[in-house]
Design a protein around this motif. Structure first.
Motif, PDB file in Angstrom:
ATOM      1  N   TYR A 143       0.937  -1.385  -0.008  1.00 41.20           N
ATOM      2  CA  TYR A 143      -0.195  -0.127   0.039  1.00 41.20           C
ATOM      3  C   TYR A 143       0.808   1.219   0.064  1.00 41.20           C
ATOM      4  N   VAL A 144       2.124   1.215   0.679  1.00 40.12           N
ATOM      5  CA  VAL A 144       2.641   2.450   1.003  1.00 40.12           C
ATOM      6  C   VAL A 144       4.246   2.185   0.517  1.00 40.12           C
ATOM      7  N   GLY A 145       4.672   1.129   1.279  1.00 44.89           N
ATOM      8  CA  GLY A 145       6.167   1.093   1.047  1.00 44.89           C
ATOM      9  C   GLY A 145       6.756   1.304  -0.054  1.00 44.89           C
ATOM     10  N   LYS A 146       6.310   0.568  -1.096  1.00 46.38           N
ATOM     11  CA  LYS A 146       7.151   0.456  -2.406  1.00 46.38           C
ATOM     12  C   LYS A 146       7.176   1.950  -3.115  1.00 46.38           C
ATOM     13  N   PHE A 147       6.315   2.840  -2.773  1.00 48.16           N
ATOM     14  CA  PHE A 147       6.285   4.335  -3.200  1.00 48.16           C
ATOM     15  C   PHE A 147       7.230   5.146  -2.486  1.00 48.16           C
ATOM     16  N   GLN A 148       7.744   4.559  -1.168  1.00 51.53           N
ATOM     17  CA  GLN A 148       8.747   5.348  -0.562  1.00 51.53           C
ATOM     18  C   GLN A 148      10.212   5.290  -0.764  1.00 51.53           C
ATOM     19  N   ASP A 149      11.154   6.076  -0.285  1.00 48.76           N
ATOM     20  CA  ASP A 149      12.453   5.932  -0.458  1.00 48.76           C
ATOM     21  C   ASP A 149      12.968   4.916   0.661  1.00 48.76           C
ATOM     22  N   PRO A 150      13.597   3.970   0.097  1.00 45.67           N
ATOM     23  CA  PRO A 150      13.735   2.890   1.049  1.00 45.67           C
ATOM     24  C   PRO A 150      15.116   3.275   1.853  1.00 45.67           C
ATOM     25  N   SER A 151      16.007   4.113   1.446  1.00 48.22           N
ATOM     26  CA  SER A 151      17.246   4.483   2.188  1.00 48.22           C
ATOM     27  C   SER A 151      16.967   5.446   3.237  1.00 48.22           C
ATOM     28  N   GLY A 152      15.746   6.251   3.243  1.00 48.03           N
ATOM     29  CA  GLY A 152      15.466   7.019   4.485  1.00 48.03           C
ATOM     30  C   GLY A 152      15.232   6.074   5.853  1.00 48.03           C
ATOM     31  N   SER A 154      17.190   3.766   6.706  1.00 46.37           N
ATOM     32  CA  SER A 154      18.665   3.199   7.088  1.00 46.37           C
ATOM     33  C   SER A 154      19.188   4.226   7.670  1.00 46.37           C
ATOM     34  N   MET A 155      18.933   5.592   7.422  1.00 50.46           N
ATOM     35  CA  MET A 155      19.861   6.563   7.797  1.00 50.46           C
ATOM     36  C   MET A 155      19.730   6.950   9.266  1.00 50.46           C
ATOM     37  N   ALA A 156      20.848   7.507   9.747  1.00 54.51           N
ATOM     38  CA  ALA A 156      20.819   7.827  11.242  1.00 54.51           C
ATOM     39  C   ALA A 156      19.789   8.845  11.447  1.00 54.51           C
ATOM     40  N   ARG A 157      19.168   8.974  12.427  1.00 48.56           N
ATOM     41  CA  ARG A 157      18.297  10.016  13.085  1.00 48.56           C
ATOM     42  C   ARG A 157      18.985  11.168  13.882  1.00 48.56           C
ATOM     43  N   PRO A 158      18.389  12.313  13.891  1.00 40.78           N
ATOM     44  CA  PRO A 158      18.935  13.263  14.435  1.00 40.78           C
ATOM     45  C   PRO A 158      18.763  12.965  16.250  1.00 40.78           C
ATOM     46  N   GLY A 159      19.949  13.129  16.756  1.00 41.29           N
ATOM     47  CA  GLY A 159      19.922  12.783  18.218  1.00 41.29           C
ATOM     48  C   GLY A 159      20.025  11.132  18.462  1.00 41.29           C
ATOM     49  N   GLU A 160      19.941  10.357  17.513  1.00 36.71           N
ATOM     50  CA  GLU A 160      20.057   8.767  17.778  1.00 36.71           C
ATOM     51  C   GLU A 160      21.328   8.274  18.072  1.00 36.71           C
ATOM     52  N   SER A 163      24.374   2.786  18.253  1.00 36.71           N
ATOM     53  CA  SER A 163      23.889   1.472  18.681  1.00 36.71           C
ATOM     54  C   SER A 163      22.346   1.491  18.266  1.00 36.71           C
ATOM     55  N   ASP A 164      21.746   2.573  18.594  1.00 33.08           N
ATOM     56  CA  ASP A 164      20.016   2.498  18.359  1.00 33.08           C
ATOM     57  C   ASP A 164      19.973   2.476  16.784  1.00 33.08           C
ATOM     58  N   THR A 165      21.055   3.261  16.145  1.00 38.38           N
ATOM     59  CA  THR A 165      20.914   3.135  14.664  1.00 38.38           C
ATOM     60  C   THR A 165      21.302   1.768  14.068  1.00 38.38           C
ATOM     61  N   LEU A 166      22.180   1.197  14.686  1.00 42.61           N
ATOM     62  CA  LEU A 166      22.519  -0.377  14.168  1.00 42.61           C
ATOM     63  C   LEU A 166      21.235  -1.206  14.621  1.00 42.61           C
ATOM     64  N   MET A 167      20.864  -1.170  15.831  1.00 45.09           N
ATOM     65  CA  MET A 167      19.728  -1.810  16.003  1.00 45.09           C
ATOM     66  C   MET A 167      18.393  -1.767  15.017  1.00 45.09           C
ATOM     67  N   ARG A 168      18.298  -0.453  14.802  1.00 46.12           N
ATOM     68  CA  ARG A 168      17.094  -0.252  13.794  1.00 46.12           C
ATOM     69  C   ARG A 168      17.342  -0.766  12.184  1.00 46.12           C
ATOM     70  N   ARG A 169      18.648  -0.624  12.048  1.00 45.13           N
ATOM     71  CA  ARG A 169      18.905  -1.215  10.776  1.00 45.13           C
ATOM     72  C   ARG A 169      18.930  -2.861  10.633  1.00 45.13           C
ATOM     73  N   SER A 170      19.072  -3.449  11.795  1.00 42.36           N
ATOM     74  CA  SER A 170      18.971  -4.660  11.943  1.00 42.36           C
ATOM     75  C   SER A 170      17.617  -5.310  11.815  1.00 42.36           C
ATOM     76  N   GLU A 171      16.642  -4.510  12.541  1.00 42.11           N
ATOM     77  CA  GLU A 171      15.098  -4.734  12.554  1.00 42.11           C
ATOM     78  C   GLU A 171      14.788  -4.382  10.997  1.00 42.11           C
ATOM     79  N   GLU A 172      15.341  -3.482  10.301  1.00 47.06           N
ATOM     80  CA  GLU A 172      14.891  -3.083   9.030  1.00 47.06           C
ATOM     81  C   GLU A 172      15.265  -4.394   8.099  1.00 47.06           C
ATOM     82  N   ALA A 173      16.346  -4.858   8.468  1.00 43.19           N
ATOM     83  CA  ALA A 173      16.772  -6.214   7.439  1.00 43.19           C
ATOM     84  C   ALA A 173      15.772  -7.001   7.599  1.00 43.19           C
ATOM     85  N   ILE A 174      15.393  -7.590   8.845  1.00 47.64           N
ATOM     86  CA  ILE A 174      14.370  -8.415   9.118  1.00 47.64           C
ATOM     87  C   ILE A 174      13.170  -8.307   8.234  1.00 47.64           C
TER      88      ILE A 174
END
Length: 324
Positions: A143-152, A154-160, A163-174
């Motif tokens: 419905y939504v995801g295939k029309f979004q930019d997937p690179s966003g 995996s990018m680090a977020r302000p103030g993150e 270790s949280d970025t790496l955890m989020r990337r791991s969850e994203e890969a799953i």
């Protein structure tokens, strides 16, 4: 006076047999203050006897659904008592429901789930895009995801923290692996699999590196050839012109770009997001979120009735004033 009537109404044989049988049940509920004194049948029985002699209504509220049909009949002598009669009818509607009981229960469950859903929506987390995507990654992708930019994602977020970025990337890969697995199961064409964008990018980078290496080798060969030509005399003008044309052709090939992917306007994206959210809410109402929520607690929570009753009264007022 009422307690004495209760005590006299239930036969001593019924009191004895009911308390004896229930005392043998493990994990029988007792108030926290009594739990240390209710670990064995011999300890539980006097507590049950005491409650049967003091307050039959509370006894039925706590243990009524554990009673057999014959045991419930013993309490019919007290059905002139409004509170006891209410408990008996309620228990029988749960244990041996009539068609009307089933309809009423179904309506209550539906209203309580809607009330609980309204609470979840108000809290803002359970039906957030990230939370819904985690529960249904493939549905979100369609419905939504295939029309979004997937690179966003995996990018680090302000103030993150990193270790949280790496955890989020791991969850994203799953999540991406789950989407891809579902695409494979459904027979989606390989060119449309999620994650192909990254693979294509890596392939393009690899091809560019190989082209650069080939160009460097060609340049080295040309230099050697020019040096050889300088030693043996200048190159023929026609040969020089052909070499220049080849160089121009190579430069043009490296500046070609791939066609842009499909994009949607913000209004179209919001419309698709609304459709996805509606489907997720309907899944919740129909009981499909049992892996994430305990529906038994929601369906039996009588405090939720206040919410939908207020909503019903409000709707009735709106209809009344609309008709005036």
């Amino acid at each position: 006076m009422q307690e004495a009537t209760m005590k006299e109404a239930l036969s001593s044989e019924a009191v004895e047999s009911i308390s004896e049988r229930l005392s043998e049940l493990e994990n029988l509920y007792f108030p926290r203050s009594l739990q240390p004194h209710a670990s064995t049948p011999s300890q539980r029985k006097p507590l049950l006897l005491d409650l049967l002699s003091r307050d039959l209504a509370v006894f039925l509220e706590r243990y009524g659904t554990l009673l057999t049909f014959e045991e419930l009949k013993e309490f019919d002598v007290m059905k002139n008592n409004y509170e006891i009669n209410w408990h008996l009818n309620h228990i029988r509607s749960l244990v041996n429901p009539t068609t009307e009981d089933l309809k009423s229960r179904s309506a209550n469950i539906k209203n309580r789930r809607r009330a609980y859903m309204d609470r979840l929506i108000g809290e803002g987390q359970y039906f957030s895009e990230d939370a819904m995507r985690e529960r249904e990654p493939y549905l979100h992708h369609e419905y939504v995801g295939k029309f979004q930019d997937p690179s966003g994602r995996s990018m680090a977020r302000p103030g993150e923290r990193w270790s949280d970025t790496l955890m989020r990337r791991s969850e994203e890969a799953i999540l991406v692996a789950k989407i891809r697995g579902e695409q494979q199961r459904l027979g989606v064409a390989q060119r449309d699999w999620v994650g192909n964008e990254r693979e294509l990018q890596e392939e393009e980078e690899k091809e560019e590196e190989e082209e650069e290496e080939e160009e460097e080798e060609e340049e080295e060969e040309e230099e050697e050839h020019e040096n050889s030509g300088a030693a043996n005399g200048s190159s023929h003008p026609l040969e020089m012109m052909l070499n220049n044309n080849d160089a121009i052709s190579n430069d043009q090939s490296t500046t070609e770009t791939l066609p842009e992917g499909e994009t949607l306007s913000p209004e179209e994206m919001q419309d698709r997001m609304d459709q996805f959210t509606h489907i997720m809410q309907q899944k919740f109402l129909s009981g499909e979120d049992h892996q994430h929520l305990d529906y038994s607690k929601i369906d039996e929570d009588e405090t939720l009735d206040d919410h939908w009753q207020r909503e019903a009264n409000h709707d009735a007022e709106d209809r009344y004033f609309a008709d005036v």
